[in-house]
Design a protein around this motif. Sequence first.
Motif, PDB file in Angstrom:
ATOM      1  N   ASN A 166       0.827  -1.219   0.000  1.00 16.88           N
ATOM      2  CA  ASN A 166       0.000   0.000   0.000  1.00 16.88           C
ATOM      3  C   ASN A 166       0.858   1.265   0.000  1.00 16.88           C
ATOM      4  N   LEU A 167       2.082   1.108  -0.446  1.00 13.77           N
ATOM      5  CA  LEU A 167       2.991   2.240  -0.679  1.00 13.77           C
ATOM      6  C   LEU A 167       3.325   3.028   0.588  1.00 13.77           C
ATOM      7  N   LEU A 168       3.210   2.381   1.747  1.00  8.65           N
ATOM      8  CA  LEU A 168       3.731   3.033   2.952  1.00  8.65           C
ATOM      9  C   LEU A 168       5.255   3.008   2.921  1.00  8.65           C
ATOM     10  N   GLU A 169       5.806   2.021   2.186  1.00 10.10           N
ATOM     11  CA  GLU A 169       7.240   2.006   1.887  1.00 10.10           C
ATOM     12  C   GLU A 169       7.395   2.139   0.381  1.00 10.10           C
ATOM     13  N   ARG A 170       8.394   2.883  -0.030  1.00 12.89           N
ATOM     14  CA  ARG A 170       8.643   3.053  -1.449  1.00 12.89           C
ATOM     15  C   ARG A 170       9.444   1.848  -1.948  1.00 12.89           C
ATOM     16  N   VAL A 171       9.006   1.303  -3.083  1.00 11.14           N
ATOM     17  CA  VAL A 171       9.710   0.164  -3.668  1.00 11.14           C
ATOM     18  C   VAL A 171      10.937   0.670  -4.428  1.00 11.14           C
ATOM     19  N   ASP A 172      12.091   0.028  -4.213  1.00 10.83           N
ATOM     20  CA  ASP A 172      13.301   0.471  -4.915  1.00 10.83           C
ATOM     21  C   ASP A 172      13.343  -0.052  -6.348  1.00 10.83           C
ATOM     22  N   GLU A 173      12.973  -1.317  -6.511  1.00 11.22           N
ATOM     23  CA  GLU A 173      12.928  -1.902  -7.854  1.00 11.22           C
ATOM     24  C   GLU A 173      11.707  -2.808  -7.947  1.00 11.22           C
ATOM     25  N   GLY A 174      11.314  -3.074  -9.179  1.00 11.61           N
ATOM     26  CA  GLY A 174      10.202  -3.987  -9.392  1.00 11.61           C
ATOM     27  C   GLY A 174       8.881  -3.247  -9.516  1.00 11.61           C
ATOM     28  N   ARG A 175       7.832  -4.009  -9.797  1.00 13.42           N
ATOM     29  CA  ARG A 175       6.544  -3.386 -10.038  1.00 13.42           C
ATOM     30  C   ARG A 175       5.442  -4.083  -9.248  1.00 13.42           C
ATOM     31  N   ILE A 176       4.440  -3.309  -8.867  1.00 12.54           N
ATOM     32  CA  ILE A 176       3.283  -3.863  -8.179  1.00 12.54           C
ATOM     33  C   ILE A 176       2.039  -3.456  -8.955  1.00 12.54           C
ATOM     34  N   PHE A 177       1.178  -4.429  -9.241  1.00  9.11           N
ATOM     35  CA  PHE A 177      -0.093  -4.140  -9.904  1.00  9.11           C
ATOM     36  C   PHE A 177      -1.226  -4.456  -8.943  1.00  9.11           C
ATOM     37  N   PHE A 178      -2.234  -3.582  -8.926  1.00  9.97           N
ATOM     38  CA  PHE A 178      -3.398  -3.822  -8.081  1.00  9.97           C
ATOM     39  C   PHE A 178      -4.635  -3.555  -8.921  1.00  9.97           C
ATOM     40  N   ASP A 179      -5.468  -4.568  -9.052  1.00  6.99           N
ATOM     41  CA  ASP A 179      -6.716  -4.415  -9.791  1.00  6.99           C
ATOM     42  C   ASP A 179      -6.458  -3.866 -11.198  1.00  6.99           C
ATOM     43  N   GLY A 180      -5.429  -4.396 -11.834  1.00  7.33           N
ATOM     44  CA  GLY A 180      -5.147  -4.020 -13.212  1.00  7.33           C
ATOM     45  C   GLY A 180      -4.323  -2.762 -13.402  1.00  7.33           C
ATOM     46  N   LYS A 181      -4.030  -2.026 -12.319  1.00  7.35           N
ATOM     47  CA  LYS A 181      -3.274  -0.783 -12.466  1.00  7.35           C
ATOM     48  C   LYS A 181      -1.907  -0.906 -11.791  1.00  7.35           C
ATOM     49  N   GLU A 182      -0.911  -0.300 -12.430  1.00  4.54           N
ATOM     50  CA  GLU A 182       0.402  -0.330 -11.801  1.00  4.54           C
ATOM     51  C   GLU A 182       0.483   0.740 -10.707  1.00  4.54           C
ATOM     52  N   LEU A 183       0.984   0.341  -9.541  1.00  3.71           N
ATOM     53  CA  LEU A 183       1.088   1.286  -8.422  1.00  3.71           C
ATOM     54  C   LEU A 183       2.441   1.960  -8.374  1.00  3.71           C
ATOM     55  N   THR A 184       3.420   1.342  -9.023  1.00  2.00           N
ATOM     56  CA  THR A 184       4.803   1.735  -8.774  1.00  2.00           C
ATOM     57  C   THR A 184       5.367   2.653  -9.843  1.00  2.00           C
ATOM     58  N   ASN A 185       4.494   3.215 -10.705  1.00  2.00           N
ATOM     59  CA  ASN A 185       5.041   4.080 -11.755  1.00  2.00           C
ATOM     60  C   ASN A 185       5.060   5.554 -11.353  1.00  2.00           C
ATOM     61  N   GLY A 186       4.726   5.826 -10.098  1.00  2.00           N
ATOM     62  CA  GLY A 186       4.823   7.198  -9.617  1.00  2.00           C
ATOM     63  C   GLY A 186       3.645   8.068 -10.014  1.00  2.00           C
ATOM     64  N   LYS A 187       2.703   7.523 -10.790  1.00  2.00           N
ATOM     65  CA  LYS A 187       1.582   8.356 -11.232  1.00  2.00           C
ATOM     66  C   LYS A 187       0.329   8.116 -10.414  1.00  2.00           C
ATOM     67  N   VAL A 188       0.360   7.050  -9.608  1.00  2.00           N
ATOM     68  CA  VAL A 188      -0.845   6.646  -8.915  1.00  2.00           C
ATOM     69  C   VAL A 188      -1.149   7.617  -7.762  1.00  2.00           C
ATOM     70  N   ASP A 189      -2.421   7.860  -7.532  1.00  2.00           N
ATOM     71  CA  ASP A 189      -2.855   8.694  -6.406  1.00  2.00           C
ATOM     72  C   ASP A 189      -2.834   7.813  -5.155  1.00  2.00           C
ATOM     73  N   VAL A 190      -1.801   8.000  -4.324  1.00 10.78           N
ATOM     74  CA  VAL A 190      -1.631   7.069  -3.196  1.00 10.78           C
ATOM     75  C   VAL A 190      -2.807   7.133  -2.223  1.00 10.78           C
ATOM     76  N   ASN A 191      -3.374   8.325  -2.042  1.00 10.36           N
ATOM     77  CA  ASN A 191      -4.496   8.418  -1.096  1.00 10.36           C
ATOM     78  C   ASN A 191      -5.707   7.649  -1.612  1.00 10.36           C
ATOM     79  N   ALA A 192      -5.930   7.729  -2.911  1.00  6.25           N
ATOM     80  CA  ALA A 192      -7.049   6.988  -3.509  1.00  6.25           C
ATOM     81  C   ALA A 192      -6.783   5.490  -3.423  1.00  6.25           C
ATOM     82  N   LEU A 193      -5.539   5.121  -3.669  1.00  6.91           N
ATOM     83  CA  LEU A 193      -5.180   3.700  -3.615  1.00  6.91           C
ATOM     84  C   LEU A 193      -5.417   3.134  -2.216  1.00  6.91           C
TER      85      LEU A 193
END
Lengths: 249, 235
Positions: free
Chosen positions: A51-78
């Motif tokens: 849930n992005l309480l920690e920033r991922v250094d490498e790799g990718r996380i997808f949730f419900d079809g959307k990538e969370l780790t590309n820096g564009k995601v609205d963390v509060n909405a997530l």
Amino acid sequence: MSAFIQLEGVTKRFGDNVVLDRIDLAVEEHQVVCLIGASGSGKSTLLRCVNLLERVDEGRIFFDGKELTNGKVDVNALRRNIGIVFQAYNLFPHMTVLQNVTLAPRKVLGHGRRKAEDRARELLHRIGLEEKAEEYPDRLSGGQQQRVAIARALAMDPKLMLLDEITSALDPQLVSEVLNLVRSLTEEFGMTMIIATHEMSFAREVADRVCFLDAGVILEEGPPEQIFSAPRAARTQEFLGRVLAAGRM
Amino acid sequence: MHRFLEAFFSPHAFRQVFPDVWNGFQTNIRMMVLAELLVLAFALAIAVIRGLPGRGAWPLRALAVVYTDAFRGTPLILVAYMLALGLPGLGIHGISNRSPFVYGVAALTLVYTAYVTEVYRAGIESVHGSQRMAARSLGLSYGQALRYVVLPQAVRRVVPPLLNDFVGLQKDTAIISVAGVTEATVQAQNFGSSYFNYTGYVVAGVLFIFLTIPLARFTDHLVRERELRERALAG
């Protein structure tokens, strides 16, 4: 097509210390995955990365079809969609139980006071703490506080719940009341959950899949019967042997 | 002995000087209340600015650090002189034509905001990071977590040290006499230099003591209440 929640090569470092080392994990909707392993093996960090309480250094996380780790995601909405419950409950001590449960629905979802409180009382009723609604957290036992923390997360109607060793800080006689609640979440709601836990018999009972973490790596992964009865990796055998010797299984 | 009593505790002089000192003291109270309200608001804002995350916020953070360092280190009397004597000469519209009272309140606010910022900051830092994390995990924004979760706990914890600083502020309203504000000290001084009698100073002193005692007792009460509460929880 990626799974409901999918981790690809997730790596997390604290300084030189590699806490998560290229983790791959896929969890489908309505699945319960338990993470087991010694303290410091990376279970909590893994949950916090999801849930992005920690920033991922490498790799990718997808949730419900959307990538969370590309820096564009609205963390509060997530985070509205991903509930997390912590080992130390982390209730807000200056608020009553009811205020704890209604804060996020009111401020994040914009629900009116009536609506939020009705829903909160319903949840408190379900966890058997309706009569504690006006109490402050420090008047509750550890087990009660943890159940309130679960209700607080549920009040956001999350699609995924992360449970971070939620019984580790509890007196042994209080563990079952919390585990019973978690059990009912899987049975009645089919809640998708990732659970980091030291309660092996509980993991065995509720998990669809168990992952054994060791030094930031998922060393072994499989259905609970296989992991607990016929572990393949030597480290898994050793870990479960120690757990057994400590009378925790 | 008789001369000492006559100089400092003369009943006759008391009757003469009390109305003027009391009058002046009301100005002290007005400065104090106004400055305290401003300090509470500004200090909170600056403490929050000092805690802002992210690289983009560094100029703001730096500004806040420079401000607190500068005004915690400068004697109030200097700030009062600079504002009251310096600003009127600059001829800036809206700033240079203010009354000594306004400059005095501004000086008190500038100096005490710097102190109280540090008090708030200590309070904010004393709230465990897991509280903020729990708030953020529920979807609250940085600002919402601060406002609803961190600050309410922080402010509660710093009330005693904050009130302590306010006791200092109340006394320091006397220093504002140098800015030309006719407050209690000035009234006592005027009387003293006309009649060579210093009962006025004693009157002013007693008034200041009476003003700070309730605040000090209230602070004690809060501290004791917290101790009892914490002991009850530990047990």
